[in-house]
Scaffold this active site. Structure first.
Site, PDB file in Angstrom:
ATOM      1  CG  ASP A  96      -1.814   1.177   1.331  1.00 36.77           C
ATOM      2  OD1 ASP A  96      -1.991   1.875   0.307  1.00 36.77           O
ATOM      3  OD2 ASP A  96      -2.344   1.428   2.422  1.00 36.77           O
ATOM      4  CG  ASP A  98      -2.423   6.613   1.622  1.00 36.36           C
ATOM      5  OD1 ASP A  98      -2.311   7.839   1.802  1.00 36.36           O
ATOM      6  OD2 ASP A  98      -3.511   6.019   1.541  1.00 36.36           O
ATOM      7  CG  ASP A 318       0.445   1.370   5.877  1.00 39.23           C
ATOM      8  OD1 ASP A 318       1.092   0.882   6.825  1.00 39.23           O
ATOM      9  OD2 ASP A 318      -0.730   1.760   5.986  1.00 39.23           O
TER      10      ASP A 318
END
Ligand SMILES: [Zn+2]
Ligand SMILES: [Zn+2]
Length: 416
Positions: A96, A98, A318
């Site tokens: 992930d 972000d 992440d």
């Protein structure tokens, strides 16, 4: 009915229209082995759901119209059982990326926070502790600006390069998605990753994050020839982190100002030497020459520059998402409840030219009249909107939905 309910109903109705279309959802591998989870507009989180067929899922989406749809990276014997009775069979490897985890300078322009306790408000990332009352709770409004999304894409490209070049995954095993909000998801599927436990996944996290790299194990060393000292480092054409360190150092030495060198902890004299002699240093590197081609830059200084090079070459992911072998992740093709945009598959050969603010659009038709309390300047598709402050405007549905989903606008009656 409260105004807020009116906005929620409007969004839900639009989401229902979206899910009424066939084939909007991307069906994951081994569909019937996955756990599904939903955030519902009214009743909170619903998870531990399983479906026998994609048409059952489609029906559920039409009947219940959730604000967010998730599925497990894991495969289970019984996806609907309690967590400890599901029978874990393996999991995809998920990354992930972000904008939350990337320090972009534009956040102080477009993100806002307010302390609900005392009303104190500010811009950028919340301060962690309210400067006025000390409360640690904040309401935030964060936006996916072009620069934030570009920064997330740059991290994604670095990650992809490592997965393909260093780990040796094939293009077929990797899928890249725009998350529908502020970043990208990279899914790796296949027998090589399925059985990995959290500890093994943490090793992969550390590798892509460049965590715990000791440059002395990657070619940075000092040798003596009588009174002369020779410093050598990894080469640009080396594989894995050696080459990445060399590239990171090269890029930094090529472009850094004296201030940049000071910021990584070098003495001013060394910083000056590097700025004045960078041409000579980088020229020497082309033939894999020594790093100590100019006097006055010692091993300790190079270590500091290497640390900066590692940081720039690492992929900011992440880490929690990758190590969690039970993680629920957003389902491809579904809508993001905070934006009204969709999680969309990105062609892995054209990640660089992918435009999330265009290709993530789910609502392509019509206009909606809204009252916008406050919003920064936004791009949706090819158009820019705002900044707005306490004004009524008629916007294309996708732009209006973004503002409504963010809680920054209200529908004005008589919308078209
Ligand atoms: Zn406060
Ligand atoms: Zn931004």
């Amino acid at each position: 009915m409260k105004r807020e309910d009116a906005e929620k109903d409007f969004i839900r109705e639009k989401f229902r229209e979206y899910y009424a279309k066939e084939d909007v959802v991307l069906i994951p591998t081994d569909f019937e082995r996955r756990e599904f989870g939903f955030l519902l507009f009214d009743e909170g989180m619903l998870r531990h759901k399983g479906f026998k067929s994609p048409s059952e899922l489609h029906k559920f989406l039409r009947d219940f119209t959730p604000s967010n749809v998730y599925y497990s990276c894991a495969y289970y014997e019984n996806p609907e059982a309690r967590m400890d009775e599901k029978g874990w069979l393996g999991a995809d490897l998920i990354f992930d990326i972000d904008a939350d985890h990337i320090p972009t300078p534009c956040k102080k322009n477009h993100d806002t926070w307010i302390c609900p306790n005392c009303g104190f408000a500010g811009r950028g990332e919340n301060p962690g502790k309210c400067p006025n009352c000390g409360s640690e709770k904040f309401e935030t409004r964060i936006w996916a600006c072009e620069l934030c999304l570009e920064a997330a894409k740059a991290e994604t490209l670095k990650l992809l390069d490592m997965l393909l070049e260093d780990f040796g995954f094939s293009e077929k095993e990797i899928a890249v998605f725009f998350s529908g909000h502020r970043g990208y998801h990279v899914h790796v599927e296949g027998s090589a990753v399925r059985g990995l436990d959290s500890v093994a996944r943490k090793e992969i996290v550390d590798y892509v994050s460049g965590l715990g790299l000791d440059p002395s194990f990657h070619g940075l060393r000092q040798t003596r020839y009588g009174a002369a000292r020779l410093i050598q480092g990894p080469n640009l054409d080396d594989e894995g982190w050696r080459g990445r360190i060399a590239k990171g150092v090269y890029d930094f030495v090529l472009t850094a100002s004296e201030e940049d060198f000071l910021r990584v902890g070098l003495p001013r004299k060394t910083a000056k030497t590097l700025v004045e002699n960078r041409g000579k240093i980088l020229e020497s590197w082309k033939d894999n020459g020594p790093w100590s081609i100019v006097k006055g830059v010692g091993l300790e200084s190079w270590k500091k520059i290497v640390a900066r090079g590692i940081y720039s070459q690492s992929a900011k992911i992440d880490t929690v998402v990758t190590t969690d072998i039970h993680r629920l992740i957003r389902l491809g093709g579904t809508l993001h409840g905070k934006t009204g945009m969709r999680k969309v598959l990105v062609d892995s050969l054209r990640v660089e030219e992918f435009d999330p603010l265009k290709e993530g659009i789910a609502f392509k038709k019509g206009f909606v009249k809204v009252f916008v309390a406050e919003s920064p300047k936004l791009r949706v598709g090819d158009e820019y909107f705002g900044p707005f402050k306490s004004q009524t405007v008629e916007l294309p549905t996708a732009a209006a939905m973004l503002l409504l989903c963010k809680g920054a606008a209200k529908v004005v009656k008589g919308h078209v």
